[in-house]
Design an enzyme around this catalytic site. Structure first.
Site, PDB file in Angstrom:
ATOM      1  N   GLN A 600      -4.018 -19.408   1.800  1.00 27.99           N
ATOM      2  CA  GLN A 600      -4.034 -18.107   1.125  1.00 27.99           C
ATOM      3  C   GLN A 600      -4.747 -18.217  -0.214  1.00 27.99           C
ATOM      4  OE1 GLN A 600      -3.794 -15.191   1.819  1.00 27.99           O
ATOM      5  NE2 GLN A 600      -1.785 -14.421   2.359  1.00 27.99           N
ATOM      6  N   GLY A 664       5.870 -15.255  -3.032  1.00 29.02           N
ATOM      7  CA  GLY A 664       4.696 -14.737  -2.315  1.00 29.02           C
ATOM      8  C   GLY A 664       3.392 -15.136  -2.980  1.00 29.02           C
ATOM      9  N   GLU A 667      -2.012 -12.531  -3.350  1.00 30.87           N
ATOM     10  CA  GLU A 667      -3.012 -11.975  -4.256  1.00 30.87           C
ATOM     11  C   GLU A 667      -3.335 -12.835  -5.462  1.00 30.87           C
ATOM     12  OE1 GLU A 667      -2.430  -7.377  -4.218  1.00 30.87           O
ATOM     13  OE2 GLU A 667      -0.614  -8.279  -3.431  1.00 30.87           O
TER      14      GLU A 667
HETATM   15 MO1  MOS Z   1      -2.447  -5.373  -1.363  1.00 34.59          MO
HETATM   16  S1  MOS Z   1      -3.961  -4.739  -2.563  1.00 34.59           S
HETATM   17  O1  MOS Z   1      -1.063  -4.902  -2.074  1.00 34.59           O
HETATM   18  O2  MOS Z   1      -2.742  -5.241   0.218  1.00 34.59           O
END
Ligand code: MOS
Length: 702
Positions: A600, A664, A667
């Site tokens: 990721q 997580g 991002e």
């Molecule tokens: Mo994301 S931009 O919360 O898929």
């Protein structure tokens, strides 16, 4: 006592994907299927005067043409986060008005996709055209109504009297999600039962949304979303083409499929807005920050006039400064709707903030790693809450050690290799820790296998495998014994794959379901439970578990942290940048799957390299349509652009956050990447580039 958690586990669905047996939205085989092709506007502002359908209607295979004239009425969506949510608040074909280039103005249905596409080209449209606002210089800005600014202390005075300060403007380009799987939907009505085959990041809200729009009860709507070929924020809610497809399928009482050609994905299925950010940072001579002013601008579409790419959210999280002035403004352009895209706001925000921190570190003559360590904050500067399980300092320290940062030459233009300038750069990474509510059901069978059922979806992130691991660990079974059924609204609410939330949301629910199952039969492991089950003659044991946030958010601020270090080689006469080394260290609480988490982060760093060096969607200044239209014209990194990316994790499980301690990591990996590159280019060449993407022309003209 972990047997599986934290180990490297292969993708549950890997074989299905590489052998092609994984069924994506457009691939469901439905008998009697017909195909839709969109008619889209070729002007960016005005209205339709006449629409001549004669030729299209006479074209072979054409069954139906939808326009604003025959578009059925739909029930309004609440557009909240609970009952119903669509991307573009304006319904498709609502009227004859055109708000942006590429806007949907009709849908042709035919017996084959080719015939539908051909007929769509035969529709004659006469427009009454107005001059669109495409150039940001002609736009008028307002304070973003839904993005809170912050005024703390007296920033202007503090900046004016600071011993050291920098002031700079950074810009970032409009970007596209550019996921591999284009948007696709099949809508199938059987009497008043609706089945939607569509990728979604949030199966349950998708179901509720279609139920709302078409005035159905929840048991009349089934959403199936088994596989999603990338989403990045652009597949959370229905887009206008999905709503239109479903409405027309009901009109014609045939199962209808709409797949967007790549060109339409670029115009009508979301983008990341361009930004312009003004940064002023002041510090004392020993490098203590006294003030940060971060004023940002982004753009939105007339159809969604409040959307902001929130660049300023990261600023009160990263560093302590008594005086803060944060402001986000937006302006409306005649363009398709911008929306969430991987670390929305954090990505451009961290480019500006982490570039500015580097500029100030050079001015102060401080090591940028030490400068960050000195100013890192233990309290969230907006809420004043302490961060839970924060290990930002270790990210910086371990990254510096792995990279060999201490050997860094102290001056720009001091390293060369084979005629190229070599530079080292670093930047911080950050993303909030969020989670939501989810449930899962688990069944244990006499043969020693277990089945986990939940409506969650996997957009390539590793959700299938994360569920497998959570169940295998709790039941003390091998991962091979765990079967998963997800991506179906008939299953228990699996939560949302957005905001990097799915693991933190769903893993505790799966663990709870498994614990519940063991408790039912007073067992500690599946082996004990199996003895009871086999003796009972029942077909299986079953339990359901849930998990949701409690009051912990009132005591703690939850945030993930990281640091990127990179080396670039710059071929100055050609303006070419090659990244030759990359080290990322992340602090995301507990890592459930070492392999998937590192992947990721790697994927996010690659996307960040695209953000830094090449990704840009320019709009034609007159037509308002993107000048890029596919994955060849929209440049994303290829293998030759990517070095080995070394990823490590630090810190302990964040047990204040949830029972598994995972925050997580979907991002965070992209944040700070483009700043680390720009900072390395400065070290290599002495040229400070502040406008993304850092393409050769910018290096040549600086
Ligand atoms: Mo994301 S931009 O919360 O898929």
């Amino acid at each position: 006592m972990s047997n599986v958690i934290g180990k490297s586990v292969n993708r549950y669905e890997g074989q299905a994907k590489v052998t092609g047996s994984a069924t994506y939205s457009a691939e469901h085989q439905i008998s009697g299927l017909v195909y839709g092709a969109l008619i889209t506007a070729t002007i960016a502002k005005g209205r339709i005067k006449t629409l001549d359908l004669q030729q299209a209607q006479a074209s072979p295979g054409v069954l139906y043409i939808a326009t604003a004239e025959n578009m059925p009425q739909l029930t309004p969506a609440a557009n909240d986060w609970f009952s119903s949510h669509i991307y573009e608040p304006r319904y498709p074909l609502a009227d004859a008005e055109i708000h942006y280039g590429g806007q949907i103005i009709g849908l042709v249905v035919a017996d084959t996709p080719e015939r539908a596409r051909h007929a769509a080209t035969l529709v004659q449209v006469e427009y009454e055209s107005e001059t669109p606002v495409i150039n940001p210089k002609n736009a008028s800005f307002i304070t973003a109504p839904r993005t809170p600014g912050l005024e703390q202390g007296n920033t202007a005075t503090a900046l004016a009297t600071a011993e050291y300060q920098i002031e700079a403007t950074y810009t970032t380009a409009m970007e596209l999600h550019a996921m591999m799987e284009p948007h696709a939907i099949i809508a199938h009505w059987q009497e008043n039962q609706l089945t939607i085959y569509e990728h979604t990041q949030w199966v349950m809200l998708h179901q509720k949304t279609y139920a709302t729009l078409f005035d159905l009860s929840l048991d009349q709507v089934r959403v199936i979303s088994l596989y999603t070929g990338g989403a990045f924020g652009a597949k959370v809610f229905p887009w206008p083409h999905s709503i239109l497809c479903t409405a027309v399928a009901r009109e014609i009482q045939r199962p209808l499929k709409v797949v967007l050609p790549r060109q339409q994905v670029t115009t009508i299925a979301g983008n990341r807005s361009a930004t312009e950010q003004h940064l002023k940072i002041g510090a004392t001579s020993d490098g203590q920050l006294v003030a940060i002013e971060h004023h940002a601008k982004s753009y939105t579409s007339p159809v969604n006039p409040t959307w902001a790419e929130n660049c300023i959210g990261v600023t009160p999280v990263m560093y302590t400064a008594e005086n803060l002035s944060l402001k986000q403004e937006i302006a409306i352009l005649n363009m398709g709707m911008p929306t969430y895209m991987r670390a929305p706001g954090e990505t451009p925000g961290m480019f500006a903030l982490e570039s500015a921190m580097d500029e100030l570190a050079w001015k102060l003559g401080l090591d940028p790693v030490k400068f960050r360590l000195k100013n890192a904050t233990t309290l969230h500067q907006r809420t004043k809450l302490p961060f839970s399980a924060k290990h930002f300092a270790e990210c910086l320290q371990l990254g510096a050690e792995q990279f060999g940062w201490k050997d860094r030459p102290q001056h720009p233009r001091s390293l060369t290799r084979e005629g190229k300038w070599v530079g080292w750069g670093m930047a911080a990474a950050t993303f909030p820790g969020w989670r939501a509510m989810a449930s899962a059901t688990v069944r244990l069978f006499p043969d020693g296998t277990a089945l986990v059922l939940t409506s969650a979806n996997d957009m390539g992130t590793g959700a299938y495998t994360m569920i497998t691991i959570s169940a295998a660990e709790t039941l003390n079974l091998p991962v091979e014994n765990i079967q998963i059924e997800i991506g179906d609204s008939r299953l228990p609410n699996g939560g949302i794959a957005g905001g990097s939330m799915m693991t933190a949301t769903l893993a505790p629910a799966v663990v709870n379901a498994c614990q519940e199952l063991l408790k039912q039969v007073n067992a500690k492991t599946a082996t004990e439970a199996l003895q009871v089950l086999r003796g009972s003659g029942q077909p299986f044991l079953e339990a359901t578990g849930s998990s949701q946030p409690g009051m912990e958010g009132q005591k703690w601020a939850f945030q993930s942290w990281g640091a990127h270090f990179c080396e670039v080689e710059v071929d100055e006469p050609l303006g070419r940048v090659q990244i030759t080394r990359w080290v990322s260290v992340m602090n995301i609480g507990r890592v459930l799957n070492a392999k998937a988490a590192a992947s990721q982060v790697r994927g996010a760093v690659i996307m960040g390299i695209g953000d830094g060096l090449m990704e840009e969607c320019q709009l034609d200044p007159h037509l308002g349509l993107p000048v890029v239209y596919d994955l060849a014209t929209y440049h994303i990194p290829v293998h030759a652009d990517i070095p080995r990316i070394q990823v490590s994790f630090v810190g302990e499980p964040d047990l204040n956050f949830n029972s598994v301690g995972a925050r997580g990591c979907g991002e965070i990996g992209i944040t700070g990447v483009s700043a680390a590159i720009a900072n390395a280019i400065y070290h290599a060449t002495g040229k400070r580039l502040r406008d993304l993407p850092l393409t050769p022309d910018k290096l040549l003209s600086t």
